[in-house]
Design a protein around this motif. Sequence first.
Motif, PDB file in Angstrom:
ATOM      1  N   LEU A   5     -10.218  23.624  18.189  1.00  0.00           N
ATOM      2  CA  LEU A   5      -9.075  23.073  19.294  1.00  0.00           C
ATOM      3  C   LEU A   5      -8.236  21.759  18.627  1.00  0.00           C
ATOM      4  CD1 LEU A   5     -11.570  22.804  22.396  1.00  0.00           C
ATOM      5  CD2 LEU A   5     -10.073  24.610  21.912  1.00  0.00           C
ATOM      6  N   THR A   6      -7.094  21.866  19.306  1.00  0.00           N
ATOM      7  CA  THR A   6      -6.036  20.879  18.444  1.00  0.00           C
ATOM      8  C   THR A   6      -6.131  19.479  19.323  1.00  0.00           C
ATOM      9  OG1 THR A   6      -4.785  22.439  17.829  1.00  0.00           O
ATOM     10  CG2 THR A   6      -3.655  20.647  18.030  1.00  0.00           C
ATOM     11  N   VAL A   7      -6.249  18.396  18.553  1.00  0.00           N
ATOM     12  CA  VAL A   7      -6.092  17.048  19.281  1.00  0.00           C
ATOM     13  C   VAL A   7      -4.778  16.772  19.555  1.00  0.00           C
ATOM     14  CG1 VAL A   7      -6.216  14.525  18.771  1.00  0.00           C
ATOM     15  CG2 VAL A   7      -7.692  16.198  17.664  1.00  0.00           C
ATOM     16  N   VAL A   8      -4.624  16.488  21.212  1.00  0.00           N
ATOM     17  CA  VAL A   8      -3.393  16.110  21.649  1.00  0.00           C
ATOM     18  C   VAL A   8      -3.251  14.754  21.873  1.00  0.00           C
ATOM     19  CG1 VAL A   8      -1.880  16.193  23.814  1.00  0.00           C
ATOM     20  CG2 VAL A   8      -3.296  18.062  23.305  1.00  0.00           C
TER      21      VAL A   8
ATOM     22  N   ARG B   4      -8.188  20.989  35.324  1.00  0.00           N
ATOM     23  CA  ARG B   4      -7.946  22.413  35.190  1.00  0.00           C
ATOM     24  C   ARG B   4      -6.832  22.783  35.965  1.00  0.00           C
ATOM     25  NH1 ARG B   4     -13.685  22.285  35.624  1.00  0.00           N
ATOM     26  NH2 ARG B   4     -14.881  23.287  34.063  1.00  0.00           N
ATOM     27  N   SER B   5      -5.978  24.011  35.426  1.00  0.00           N
ATOM     28  CA  SER B   5      -4.906  24.639  35.878  1.00  0.00           C
ATOM     29  C   SER B   5      -5.130  26.086  36.250  1.00  0.00           C
ATOM     30  CB  SER B   5      -3.601  24.336  35.194  1.00  0.00           C
ATOM     31  OG  SER B   5      -3.732  24.820  33.955  1.00  0.00           O
ATOM     32  N   ALA B   6      -4.239  26.792  36.466  1.00  0.00           N
ATOM     33  CA  ALA B   6      -4.426  28.156  36.939  1.00  0.00           C
ATOM     34  C   ALA B   6      -4.913  29.075  35.517  1.00  0.00           C
ATOM     35  CB  ALA B   6      -3.235  28.932  37.503  1.00  0.00           C
ATOM     36  N   ASP B   7      -4.544  28.814  34.535  1.00  0.00           N
ATOM     37  CA  ASP B   7      -4.777  29.437  33.257  1.00  0.00           C
ATOM     38  C   ASP B   7      -5.126  28.705  32.033  1.00  0.00           C
ATOM     39  OD1 ASP B   7      -2.094  28.596  33.001  1.00  0.00           O
ATOM     40  OD2 ASP B   7      -1.531  30.658  32.186  1.00  0.00           O
ATOM     41  N   ALA B   8      -5.227  27.443  32.391  1.00  0.00           N
ATOM     42  CA  ALA B   8      -5.697  26.498  31.228  1.00  0.00           C
ATOM     43  C   ALA B   8      -6.479  25.375  31.784  1.00  0.00           C
ATOM     44  CB  ALA B   8      -4.442  26.203  30.434  1.00  0.00           C
ATOM     45  N   ALA B   9      -6.870  24.349  30.639  1.00  0.00           N
ATOM     46  CA  ALA B   9      -7.499  23.511  30.923  1.00  0.00           C
ATOM     47  C   ALA B   9      -7.187  22.256  29.930  1.00  0.00           C
ATOM     48  CB  ALA B   9      -8.912  23.581  30.884  1.00  0.00           C
ATOM     49  N   ARG B  10      -7.327  21.025  30.289  1.00  0.00           N
ATOM     50  CA  ARG B  10      -7.110  19.951  29.332  1.00  0.00           C
ATOM     51  C   ARG B  10      -8.555  18.924  29.474  1.00  0.00           C
ATOM     52  NH1 ARG B  10      -2.333  15.762  28.030  1.00  0.00           N
ATOM     53  NH2 ARG B  10      -1.709  17.984  27.017  1.00  0.00           N
ATOM     54  N   LEU B  11      -9.193  19.013  28.284  1.00  0.00           N
ATOM     55  CA  LEU B  11     -10.361  18.378  28.387  1.00  0.00           C
ATOM     56  C   LEU B  11     -10.185  17.035  27.380  1.00  0.00           C
ATOM     57  CD1 LEU B  11     -12.558  21.324  26.850  1.00  0.00           C
ATOM     58  CD2 LEU B  11     -12.131  20.683  29.168  1.00  0.00           C
ATOM     59  N   THR B  12     -10.916  15.971  28.012  1.00  0.00           N
ATOM     60  CA  THR B  12     -11.099  14.916  27.334  1.00  0.00           C
ATOM     61  C   THR B  12     -12.577  14.567  26.747  1.00  0.00           C
ATOM     62  OG1 THR B  12      -9.466  13.696  28.634  1.00  0.00           O
ATOM     63  CG2 THR B  12     -10.867  12.275  27.476  1.00  0.00           C
ATOM     64  N   ILE B  13     -12.603  14.476  25.638  1.00  0.00           N
ATOM     65  CA  ILE B  13     -14.031  14.316  24.855  1.00  0.00           C
ATOM     66  C   ILE B  13     -14.278  13.269  24.104  1.00  0.00           C
ATOM     67  CG2 ILE B  13     -15.501  15.803  23.230  1.00  0.00           C
ATOM     68  CD1 ILE B  13     -13.381  18.184  23.853  1.00  0.00           C
ATOM     69  N   ARG B  14     -15.392  12.680  24.360  1.00  0.00           N
ATOM     70  CA  ARG B  14     -15.676  11.577  23.619  1.00  0.00           C
ATOM     71  C   ARG B  14     -16.805  11.731  22.344  1.00  0.00           C
ATOM     72  NH1 ARG B  14     -18.480   8.891  27.325  1.00  0.00           N
ATOM     73  NH2 ARG B  14     -16.739   7.528  28.205  1.00  0.00           N
ATOM     74  N   GLY B  15     -16.243  11.405  21.344  1.00  0.00           N
ATOM     75  CA  GLY B  15     -16.882  11.252  20.078  1.00  0.00           C
ATOM     76  C   GLY B  15     -16.285  10.365  19.091  1.00  0.00           C
ATOM     77  N   ALA B  16     -17.164   9.360  18.902  1.00  0.00           N
ATOM     78  CA  ALA B  16     -16.291   8.352  18.273  1.00  0.00           C
ATOM     79  C   ALA B  16     -16.380   8.438  16.664  1.00  0.00           C
ATOM     80  CB  ALA B  16     -17.290   7.027  18.199  1.00  0.00           C
ATOM     81  N   LEU B  17     -17.347   9.312  16.007  1.00  0.00           N
ATOM     82  CA  LEU B  17     -17.193   9.803  14.651  1.00  0.00           C
ATOM     83  C   LEU B  17     -16.026  10.446  14.656  1.00  0.00           C
ATOM     84  CD1 LEU B  17     -18.058   9.757  11.768  1.00  0.00           C
ATOM     85  CD2 LEU B  17     -19.519  11.487  12.461  1.00  0.00           C
ATOM     86  N   VAL B  18     -15.779  11.744  15.102  1.00  0.00           N
ATOM     87  CA  VAL B  18     -14.817  12.755  14.748  1.00  0.00           C
ATOM     88  C   VAL B  18     -13.270  11.983  15.399  1.00  0.00           C
ATOM     89  CG1 VAL B  18     -16.498  14.539  15.008  1.00  0.00           C
ATOM     90  CG2 VAL B  18     -15.078  13.902  17.007  1.00  0.00           C
ATOM     91  N   THR B  19     -13.551  11.184  16.203  1.00  0.00           N
ATOM     92  CA  THR B  19     -12.068  10.582  16.586  1.00  0.00           C
ATOM     93  C   THR B  19     -11.570   9.507  15.738  1.00  0.00           C
ATOM     94  OG1 THR B  19     -13.002  11.229  18.907  1.00  0.00           O
ATOM     95  CG2 THR B  19     -11.039   9.685  18.571  1.00  0.00           C
ATOM     96  N   SER B  20     -12.502   8.863  14.715  1.00  0.00           N
ATOM     97  CA  SER B  20     -12.276   7.689  14.193  1.00  0.00           C
ATOM     98  C   SER B  20     -11.048   7.914  13.247  1.00  0.00           C
ATOM     99  CB  SER B  20     -13.463   7.135  13.363  1.00  0.00           C
ATOM    100  OG  SER B  20     -13.795   8.384  12.099  1.00  0.00           O
ATOM    101  N   ASP B  21     -10.756   9.277  12.620  1.00  0.00           N
ATOM    102  CA  ASP B  21      -9.689   9.408  11.798  1.00  0.00           C
ATOM    103  C   ASP B  21      -8.618  10.448  12.327  1.00  0.00           C
ATOM    104  OD1 ASP B  21     -11.430  11.362  11.307  1.00  0.00           O
ATOM    105  OD2 ASP B  21     -11.348  11.235   8.996  1.00  0.00           O
ATOM    106  N   ALA B  22      -8.882  10.732  13.798  1.00  0.00           N
ATOM    107  CA  ALA B  22      -8.137  11.884  14.235  1.00  0.00           C
ATOM    108  C   ALA B  22      -6.867  11.532  14.597  1.00  0.00           C
ATOM    109  CB  ALA B  22      -8.866  12.629  15.282  1.00  0.00           C
ATOM    110  N   GLY B  23      -5.932  12.298  14.386  1.00  0.00           N
ATOM    111  CA  GLY B  23      -4.490  12.193  15.108  1.00  0.00           C
ATOM    112  C   GLY B  23      -4.126  13.365  15.529  1.00  0.00           C
ATOM    113  N   HIS B  24      -2.844  13.251  16.157  1.00  0.00           N
ATOM    114  CA  HIS B  24      -2.191  14.423  17.031  1.00  0.00           C
ATOM    115  C   HIS B  24      -2.015  15.536  16.092  1.00  0.00           C
ATOM    116  CE1 HIS B  24       0.612  16.538  19.675  1.00  0.00           C
ATOM    117  NE2 HIS B  24       1.248  16.596  18.716  1.00  0.00           N
ATOM    118  N   GLY B  25      -2.463  16.826  16.393  1.00  0.00           N
ATOM    119  CA  GLY B  25      -2.351  18.063  15.653  1.00  0.00           C
ATOM    120  C   GLY B  25      -3.443  18.333  15.035  1.00  0.00           C
ATOM    121  N   ASP B  26      -4.520  17.400  14.830  1.00  0.00           N
ATOM    122  CA  ASP B  26      -5.800  17.810  13.819  1.00  0.00           C
ATOM    123  C   ASP B  26      -6.658  18.789  14.616  1.00  0.00           C
ATOM    124  OD1 ASP B  26      -5.190  15.948  11.925  1.00  0.00           O
ATOM    125  OD2 ASP B  26      -6.173  14.330  12.647  1.00  0.00           O
TER     126      ASP B  26
END
Length: 206
Positions: free
Chosen positions: A48-51, A17-39
């Motif tokens: 939400l957009t994959v970083v 967390r920061s003052a006005d934002a947050a970065r989350l790391t989320i585990r999900g093998a299925l949705v991550t299997s074909d994910a790439g930056h910007g998805d």
Amino acid sequence: MFTGIVEELGEIVAVDRSADAARLTIRGALVTSDAGHGDSIAVNGVCLTVVDVVDGDSFTTDVMGETLSRSGIGTLDVGSRVNLERAAAVNSRLGGHIVQGHVDGTGTVVSRTPSDNWEVVRISLPDSVARYVVEKGSITVDGISLTVSGVGLDDDGDSGHRDWLEVSLIPTTRELTTLGSAPTGTTVNLEADIIAKYVERLTQRG
């Protein structure tokens, strides 16, 4: 664009967390299997957009202050379970309804009434969402496409009345989504049917 059909129950594994934002790391093998930056991936109904993809089964995403203030994403912490859905492909079946992943407001689980084969969940409605909700219409609750089985008003003792809706959960929904085990008092993200919002806008403009 999404359909509100949850593909996987994921888990928050890190929150920065920061003052006005947050970065989350989320585990999900299925949705991550074909994910790439910007998805795009819907997390409890929030688009939400994959970083980055991490270790092949997790992804990171940045959440801005606007999203944190308008949804329940800001209350999530390490260990929280979340509903995950990848963006719909143009050649896929529309199993739920058209879901944008743009949260209109949050509600609260007011009560749960179990029966032999399903469970009725009552959820309070903010005014900004209540006017779009009709019985037998569609609503997205934490990213889940559901049919409204009832609507009404309760006397809340303070400001007069409180709008609510009810949804009926089949066993599959109870087992495979966070709403299946959400206790009373849980905050949930709500997205109204986009068609209702367009109709309202068109009628306002004559």
